[in-house]
Design a protein around this motif. Structure first.
Motif, mmCIF file in Angstrom:
data_model
loop_
_atom_site.group_PDB
_atom_site.id
_atom_site.type_symbol
_atom_site.label_atom_id
_atom_site.label_comp_id
_atom_site.label_asym_id
_atom_site.label_seq_id
_atom_site.Cartn_x
_atom_site.Cartn_y
_atom_site.Cartn_z
ATOM 1 N N ASP A 103 -36.048 -0.169 5.738
ATOM 2 C CA ASP A 103 -36.735 -0.956 4.714
ATOM 3 C C ASP A 103 -35.662 -1.684 3.890
ATOM 4 O O ASP A 103 -35.320 -1.269 2.770
ATOM 5 C CB ASP A 103 -37.582 -0.046 3.825
ATOM 6 N N LEU A 104 -35.137 -2.757 4.457
ATOM 7 C CA LEU A 104 -34.035 -3.467 3.808
ATOM 8 C C LEU A 104 -34.470 -4.096 2.488
ATOM 9 O O LEU A 104 -33.712 -4.105 1.510
ATOM 10 C CB LEU A 104 -33.481 -4.545 4.743
ATOM 11 N N LYS A 105 -35.681 -4.610 2.464
ATOM 12 C CA LYS A 105 -36.159 -5.260 1.245
ATOM 13 C C LYS A 105 -36.315 -4.244 0.112
ATOM 14 O O LYS A 105 -35.907 -4.500 -1.034
ATOM 15 C CB LYS A 105 -37.501 -5.946 1.523
ATOM 16 N N GLY A 106 -36.893 -3.103 0.419
ATOM 17 C CA GLY A 106 -37.054 -2.070 -0.600
ATOM 18 C C GLY A 106 -35.727 -1.528 -1.081
ATOM 19 O O GLY A 106 -35.526 -1.298 -2.278
ATOM 20 N N ALA A 107 -34.790 -1.316 -0.146
ATOM 21 C CA ALA A 107 -33.471 -0.816 -0.521
ATOM 22 C C ALA A 107 -32.737 -1.830 -1.395
ATOM 23 O O ALA A 107 -32.098 -1.469 -2.388
ATOM 24 C CB ALA A 107 -32.654 -0.515 0.733
ATOM 25 N N ALA A 108 -32.825 -3.104 -1.024
ATOM 26 C CA ALA A 108 -32.163 -4.147 -1.812
ATOM 27 C C ALA A 108 -32.710 -4.199 -3.230
ATOM 28 O O ALA A 108 -31.960 -4.370 -4.201
ATOM 29 C CB ALA A 108 -32.330 -5.504 -1.132
ATOM 30 N N ALA A 109 -34.026 -4.017 -3.370
ATOM 31 C CA ALA A 109 -34.636 -4.022 -4.695
ATOM 32 C C ALA A 109 -34.136 -2.844 -5.523
ATOM 33 O O ALA A 109 -33.877 -2.975 -6.732
ATOM 34 C CB ALA A 109 -36.153 -3.977 -4.574
ATOM 35 N N ARG A 110 -33.979 -1.686 -4.889
ATOM 36 C CA ARG A 110 -33.488 -0.511 -5.597
ATOM 37 C C ARG A 110 -32.031 -0.708 -6.022
ATOM 38 O O ARG A 110 -31.649 -0.396 -7.154
ATOM 39 C CB ARG A 110 -33.627 0.719 -4.703
ATOM 40 N N PHE A 111 -31.212 -1.258 -5.105
ATOM 41 C CA PHE A 111 -29.816 -1.534 -5.460
ATOM 42 C C PHE A 111 -29.732 -2.577 -6.579
ATOM 43 O O PHE A 111 -28.894 -2.472 -7.477
ATOM 44 C CB PHE A 111 -29.044 -2.030 -4.238
ATOM 45 N N ALA A 112 -30.590 -3.570 -6.535
ATOM 46 C CA ALA A 112 -30.604 -4.606 -7.570
ATOM 47 C C ALA A 112 -30.934 -4.011 -8.932
ATOM 48 O O ALA A 112 -30.367 -4.423 -9.960
ATOM 49 C CB ALA A 112 -31.606 -5.701 -7.213
ATOM 50 N N ALA A 113 -31.849 -3.039 -8.963
ATOM 51 C CA ALA A 113 -32.204 -2.395 -10.230
ATOM 52 C C ALA A 113 -30.998 -1.671 -10.822
ATOM 53 O O ALA A 113 -30.776 -1.696 -12.042
ATOM 54 C CB ALA A 113 -33.357 -1.420 -10.014
ATOM 55 N N ILE A 114 -30.207 -1.029 -9.963
ATOM 56 C CA ILE A 114 -28.990 -0.360 -10.448
ATOM 57 C C ILE A 114 -27.988 -1.395 -10.952
ATOM 58 O O ILE A 114 -27.387 -1.239 -12.024
ATOM 59 C CB ILE A 114 -28.353 0.482 -9.325
ATOM 60 N N ALA A 115 -27.801 -2.458 -10.175
ATOM 61 C CA ALA A 115 -26.823 -3.492 -10.548
ATOM 62 C C ALA A 115 -27.172 -4.151 -11.872
ATOM 63 O O ALA A 115 -26.283 -4.590 -12.611
ATOM 64 C CB ALA A 115 -26.733 -4.541 -9.444
ATOM 65 N N ASN A 116 -28.458 -4.223 -12.192
ATOM 66 C CA ASN A 116 -28.900 -4.890 -13.418
ATOM 67 C C ASN A 116 -29.103 -3.928 -14.589
ATOM 68 O O ASN A 116 -29.542 -4.367 -15.664
ATOM 69 C CB ASN A 116 -30.208 -5.645 -13.155
ATOM 70 N N ASP A 117 -28.783 -2.659 -14.388
ATOM 71 C CA ASP A 117 -28.945 -1.661 -15.449
ATOM 72 C C ASP A 117 -27.712 -1.705 -16.353
ATOM 73 O O ASP A 117 -26.679 -1.110 -16.057
ATOM 74 C CB ASP A 117 -29.121 -0.269 -14.832
ATOM 75 N N ALA A 118 -27.823 -2.400 -17.472
ATOM 76 C CA ALA A 118 -26.674 -2.603 -18.360
ATOM 77 C C ALA A 118 -26.180 -1.316 -18.998
ATOM 78 O O ALA A 118 -25.058 -1.273 -19.522
ATOM 79 C CB ALA A 118 -27.045 -3.615 -19.453
ATOM 80 N N SER A 119 -26.971 -0.256 -18.967
ATOM 81 C CA SER A 119 -26.547 1.006 -19.569
ATOM 82 C C SER A 119 -25.598 1.788 -18.665
ATOM 83 O O SER A 119 -24.945 2.736 -19.115
ATOM 84 C CB SER A 119 -27.763 1.873 -19.901
ATOM 85 N N LEU A 120 -25.501 1.405 -17.385
ATOM 86 C CA LEU A 120 -24.629 2.107 -16.449
ATOM 87 C C LEU A 120 -23.208 1.557 -16.508
ATOM 88 O O LEU A 120 -22.982 0.391 -16.857
ATOM 89 C CB LEU A 120 -25.164 1.976 -15.022
ATOM 90 N N ALA A 121 -22.252 2.390 -16.143
ATOM 91 C CA ALA A 121 -20.858 1.968 -16.089
ATOM 92 C C ALA A 121 -20.690 0.885 -15.024
ATOM 93 O O ALA A 121 -21.390 0.878 -14.006
ATOM 94 C CB ALA A 121 -19.951 3.156 -15.779
ATOM 95 N N GLN A 122 -19.744 -0.018 -15.245
ATOM 96 C CA GLN A 122 -19.578 -1.164 -14.354
ATOM 97 C C GLN A 122 -19.291 -0.789 -12.896
ATOM 98 O O GLN A 122 -19.801 -1.460 -11.985
ATOM 99 C CB GLN A 122 -18.459 -2.074 -14.885
#
Length: 222
Positions: A103-122
């Motif tokens: 499920d590449l689309k679902g995985a990409a969406a999950r990774f995108a959510a992490i990448a856009n989480d400003a509270s996480l370390a860079q």
């Protein structure tokens, strides 16, 4: 005179406490309450971190036994944890499960959510952007890949190898052979990238007319 001075001090002190005693007392009480609240918050944070750690380990144990359903049930609440590291690890694991299901689309969406989480370390966010791009690579235009990863495709960056390889291939898709060859040569000379990636870079650089064999050997002997 000494008695007068003492009496004057007592009057001033009495006047001060008569006027400001309630305010000072309230400030002290508020300060004590705030300090107590902070200590309780720290205690709760430690307790929550311990519970989250056990939950994450239980999810990994379930995955080790191929019990994906149980693992997903354990990961779901962790993906909203107040502890940044556990939230990131749970989300990465959820995305990896989706990748295993193709499920590449679902995985990409999950990774995108992490990448856009400003509270996480860079570093977490950068890795998520790398993984997102890998999942979406075949559907992205070359210029989109370059724009997304160019900032990480520089020597010294923690994700230099992976980012540079994808950017170099994007350059090839644009028929920019010189730019691609330069990047493959840099990968070949970088001592911190995995050997398999360095070997691919040496081969690609050679195809593009960049002699990276010597650079790679020099790197190995450092």
């Amino acid at each position: 005179m000494s008695e007068v001075d003492d009496e004057l001090r007592r009057e001033r002190l009495t006047s001060f406490w008569t006027r400001w005693g309630l305010v000072v007392g309230a400030v002290i009480l508020i300060g004590l309450a705030a300090f107590g609240g902070y200590l309780y918050w720290q205690h709760r944070q430690h307790e929550q971190a311990g519970a989250d750690g056990e939950q994450l380990q239980a999810a990994y144990d379930a995955l080790g036994q191929s019990d994906v359903k149980t693992a997903q049930a354990k990961l779901a609440p962790l993906a909203n944890s107040d502890v940044d590291a556990y939230r990131a690890l749970a989300s990465f694991t959820q995305a990896d499960i989706l990748l295993q299901r193709n499920d590449l689309k679902g995985a990409a969406a999950r990774f995108a959510a992490i990448a856009n989480d400003a509270s996480l370390a860079q570093p977490f966010r950068d890795l998520a952007l790398i993984r997102q791009t890998m999942a979406e690579y075949d559907t992205l235009k070359p210029e989109a890949v370059i724009a997304r990863l160019r900032g990480m495709a520089v020597p010294g960056n923690a994700w230099f190898g992976s980012a540079s390889e994808m950017v170099a291939v994007a350059y090839l898709r644009q028929n920019k052979r010189a730019e691609a060859g330069r990047l493959f040569g840099q990968i070949a000379s970088e001592k911190d990238v995995p050997d398999t990636l360095r070997q691919r870079a040496v081969q690609m650089a050679g195809v593009l007319g960049v002699d990276a064999v010597g650079q790679s050997e020099d790197t190995k002997t450092q």
